[in-house]
Design a protein around this motif. Structure first.
Motif, PDB file in Angstrom:
ATOM      1  N   CYS A  35      83.625  37.234  49.064  1.00  0.00           N
ATOM      2  CA  CYS A  35      83.880  37.980  50.295  1.00  0.00           C
ATOM      3  C   CYS A  35      84.755  39.201  49.999  1.00  0.00           C
ATOM      4  O   CYS A  35      85.736  39.103  49.255  1.00  0.00           O
ATOM      5  CB  CYS A  35      84.564  37.090  51.317  1.00  0.00           C
ATOM      6  N   ILE A  36      84.408  40.321  50.606  1.00  0.00           N
ATOM      7  CA  ILE A  36      85.094  41.564  50.259  1.00  0.00           C
ATOM      8  C   ILE A  36      86.503  41.657  50.832  1.00  0.00           C
ATOM      9  O   ILE A  36      87.261  42.548  50.456  1.00  0.00           O
ATOM     10  CB  ILE A  36      84.266  42.798  50.695  1.00  0.00           C
ATOM     11  N   HIS A  37      86.875  40.704  51.713  1.00  0.00           N
ATOM     12  CA  HIS A  37      88.228  40.721  52.268  1.00  0.00           C
ATOM     13  C   HIS A  37      89.041  39.508  51.817  1.00  0.00           C
ATOM     14  O   HIS A  37      90.101  39.232  52.379  1.00  0.00           O
ATOM     15  CB  HIS A  37      88.181  40.764  53.788  1.00  0.00           C
ATOM     16  N   CYS A  38      88.574  38.784  50.796  1.00  0.00           N
ATOM     17  CA  CYS A  38      89.223  37.541  50.366  1.00  0.00           C
ATOM     18  C   CYS A  38      90.686  37.787  50.032  1.00  0.00           C
ATOM     19  O   CYS A  38      91.020  38.602  49.158  1.00  0.00           O
ATOM     20  CB  CYS A  38      88.502  36.973  49.148  1.00  0.00           C
ATOM     21  N   LEU A  39      91.577  37.070  50.703  1.00  0.00           N
ATOM     22  CA  LEU A  39      93.006  37.314  50.536  1.00  0.00           C
ATOM     23  C   LEU A  39      93.511  36.904  49.161  1.00  0.00           C
ATOM     24  O   LEU A  39      94.584  37.339  48.737  1.00  0.00           O
ATOM     25  CB  LEU A  39      93.795  36.604  51.626  1.00  0.00           C
ATOM     26  N   SER A  40      92.770  36.059  48.448  1.00  0.00           N
ATOM     27  CA  SER A  40      93.228  35.607  47.133  1.00  0.00           C
ATOM     28  C   SER A  40      92.321  36.086  45.996  1.00  0.00           C
ATOM     29  O   SER A  40      92.472  35.635  44.865  1.00  0.00           O
ATOM     30  CB  SER A  40      93.320  34.077  47.105  1.00  0.00           C
ATOM     31  N   SER A  41      91.394  36.979  46.309  1.00  0.00           N
ATOM     32  CA  SER A  41      90.473  37.495  45.278  1.00  0.00           C
ATOM     33  C   SER A  41      89.844  36.354  44.490  1.00  0.00           C
ATOM     34  O   SER A  41      89.793  36.369  43.259  1.00  0.00           O
ATOM     35  CB  SER A  41      91.201  38.452  44.319  1.00  0.00           C
ATOM     36  N   SER A  42      89.361  35.350  45.204  1.00  0.00           N
ATOM     37  CA  SER A  42      88.847  34.152  44.545  1.00  0.00           C
ATOM     38  C   SER A  42      87.493  34.389  43.896  1.00  0.00           C
ATOM     39  O   SER A  42      86.768  35.325  44.223  1.00  0.00           O
ATOM     40  CB  SER A  42      88.739  33.011  45.556  1.00  0.00           C
ATOM     41  N   GLY A  43      87.166  33.494  42.987  1.00  0.00           N
ATOM     42  CA  GLY A  43      85.899  33.549  42.263  1.00  0.00           C
ATOM     43  C   GLY A  43      85.890  32.555  41.119  1.00  0.00           C
ATOM     44  O   GLY A  43      85.092  31.625  41.073  1.00  0.00           O
ATOM     45  N   ARG A  44      86.821  32.749  40.176  1.00  0.00           N
ATOM     46  CA  ARG A  44      86.911  31.883  39.011  1.00  0.00           C
ATOM     47  C   ARG A  44      88.055  30.883  39.158  1.00  0.00           C
ATOM     48  O   ARG A  44      89.119  31.210  39.666  1.00  0.00           O
ATOM     49  CB  ARG A  44      87.141  32.724  37.752  1.00  0.00           C
ATOM     50  N   ARG A  45      87.831  29.652  38.690  1.00  0.00           N
ATOM     51  CA  ARG A  45      88.887  28.644  38.711  1.00  0.00           C
ATOM     52  C   ARG A  45      89.936  28.977  37.668  1.00  0.00           C
ATOM     53  O   ARG A  45      89.655  29.591  36.641  1.00  0.00           O
ATOM     54  CB  ARG A  45      88.310  27.251  38.446  1.00  0.00           C
TER      55      ARG A  45
END
Length: 374
Positions: A35-45
Motif C-alpha cells: 500500500c502506498i500509504h503504509c505507515l511502516s513501509s511493510s513488505g519484507r519480514r
C-alpha cells in the motif's frame, strides 16, 4: 458526564496512566501487499522479529498491567505462522485482541474460527468504495480480496466486524457509499487519518485531504457519532463542537507502539529514533519502559502551546498530530500541517527549503524515503 468534566479528564490523561489504555503491536513487517500509504513501509519480514515465546511474555506483562486490549497490525499479521496461537494466548490472559488485516488470508475456515473466539475483533482494511479507488492505493485485486474476507466473516456469523478506511483525497467523496457498504454487512465503519509516515511520506502530498474535504468530513462525522475514528481527527475540533473521543494526542500517555522486533515507540505514526523509548527485550521489559522511560516522562510533562498560543482554537484541537508535524518538518509545538485555520500551511510555506525527518527505508523495496519540505 457534564461538559466541564471533559477538560479535567483530558488534563489527567495528559499526565499519563499506570498502563496504556491500549497499545498497537505490529507483529511483523511482512506483507503481501504494498500500500502506498503504509505507515511502516511493510513488505519484507525482519529476521529479528520477536519469537512466539517472547511475544507471549509481553502478553503476560500486559495482563499484569491490566491492559484492556491490544491492537495488532503489521504488515499483515496473519501471515505469521503463530498468529492464531498468539491471539488465543492473549485472550486466555484476559487481554482482548483487535487486529487489522487486508483480508487476503481470511478463508471460510478461518472466519469460522474467529467467529468462535471471545474478545477478538477484526478490522478489514479498505480504502475505497470501489475497486478502482481502493486498488490505486492498496494494489490490484486488493478490493476483491477484502470483500471476500467480509463475505466469509458475515457467512460465519462473526458479527459486527469493522471496515477500516484511511480518509484520503481520493475517497473523500465516497463516505456515504462506505457507510452503506458497512451497513450492508452489519459492520462498523472506522475512519482514520492519513499521516506522512512510512511510505505515506511520499504519498501524503498527493493523498491528504483538502481543507474543504476536511470541513465536510467534520460535519459528516458530527452527524454520525456511531462512526469510529480512534481520535484520528481531533485537529478538526477547532471547527466547533468537539468530535466524540478524548480529543488529544495520546502518544506515550495512553497509547504506544511495539514494533515487530520489540522496539517501543510513542505512537504508531512516529517510528523514528527520536521517539523510540526502548525495547521489550531490555531489562524490565515493557513495564519499565511505560513507567520509567525518559521519553514517556518527557511527553507527559505540561507542554506549551507554542506557535498556537495566539489561536483561540488551541484548547479544542490541542495543536494537532505530533507525527504529522514531525514528518513534514514542523516544530512539535507548531500547528498541525492540516490545521483548519490554515496556520500549518502558512508555516510550512515559510520554512526554508531543506530535508525533513525521514521515516527510513522501512521493509519495502530498498528506496530512500527522505523528502524535501513541500
Amino acid at each position: 458526564m457534564s461538559a466541564d468534566a471533559h477538560p479535567r479528564l483530558a488534563d489527567q490523561l495528559k499526565g499519563g496512566l499506570g498502563a496504556p489504555i491500549c497499545l498497537t503491536w505490529e507483529l511483523t513487517y511482512g506483507c503481501n501487499l504494498s500500500c502506498i500509504h503504509c505507515l511502516s513501509s511493510s513488505g519484507r519480514r525482519d529476521p529479528r522479529e520477536l519469537s512466539t515465546a517472547e511475544a507471549m511474555a509481553v502478553f503476560d506483562e500486559l495482563h499484569d498491567l491490566q491492559v484492556f486490549y491490544v491492537n495488532i497490525g503489521g504488515g499483515e499479521p496473519t501471515i505469521r505462522a503463530d498468529f492464531y496461537e498468539l491471539v488465543d494466548y492473549s485472550v486466555s490472559r484476559g487481554v482482548g485482541v483487535k487486529f487489522s488485516t487486508n483480508g487476503t488470508t481470511i478463508s471460510p475456515e478461518r472466519a469460522r474460527r474467529l467467529a468462535g473466539s471471545d474478545h477478538v475483533d477484526v478490522q478489514v482494511s479498505l480504502d475505497g468504495a470501489d475497486a478502482a479507488t481502493n486498488d490505486a492505493v492498496r494494489g490490484a485485486g486488493s478490493y476483491a480480496a477484502a470483500r471476500r474476507a467480509m463475505d466469509h466473516l458475515a457467512a460465519a456469523g462473526f458479527g459486527a466486524f469493522k471496515i477500516s478506511v484511511v480518509f484520503t483525497r481520493a475517497n473523500a467523496g465516497q463516505l456515504d457509499e462506505l457507510e452503506a457498504l458497512a451497513a450492508g454487512y452489519g459492520a462498523e465503519l472506522r475512519l482514520t487519518r492519513l499521516r506522512p509516515s512510512g511510505r505515506g511520506a511520499r504519498s501524503w502530498a498527493a493523498l491528504h485531504p483538502t481543507r474543504d474535504q476536511q470541513i465536510a468530513l467534520y460535519h459528516w462525522l458530527r452527524d454520525r457519532p456511531a462512526v469510529l475514528t480512534g481520535d484520528s481527527f481531533f485537529h478538526l475540533s477547532a471547527l466547533g463542537e468537539s468530535l466524540p473521543g478524548l480529543n488529544l494526542c495520546g502518544a506515550g500517555r495512553v497509547v504506544c507502539l511495539v514494533d515487530p522486533v520489540g522496539d517501543v515507540y510513542a505512537c504508531p505514526f512516529v517510528v523514528h529514533p527520536r521517539f523510540r523509548a526502548g525495547s521489550v527485550r531490555d531489562p524490565g521489559g515493557f513495564t519499565r519502559i511505560w513507567r520509567r522511560s525518559g521519553l514517556f516522562v518527557e511527553l507527559r510533562q505540561p507542554s506549551s502551546a507554542g506557535a498556537c498560543a495566539v489561536c483561540g482554537s488551541y484548547d479544542a484541537c490541542q495543536g494537532g498530530c505530533m507525527a504529522a508535524k514531525f514528518f513534514t518538518g514542523l516544530p512539535l509545538d507548531g500547528p498541525d500541517p492540516e490545521c483548519v485555520e490554515g496556520h500549518g500551511e502558512a508555516m510550512l510555506a515559510s520554512l526554508p527549503a531543506g530535508p525533513v525527518p525521514s521515516p527510513g527505508a522501512g521493509h519495502s523495496a530498498p528506496v530512500s524515503f527522505g523528502g524535501r519540505r513541500r
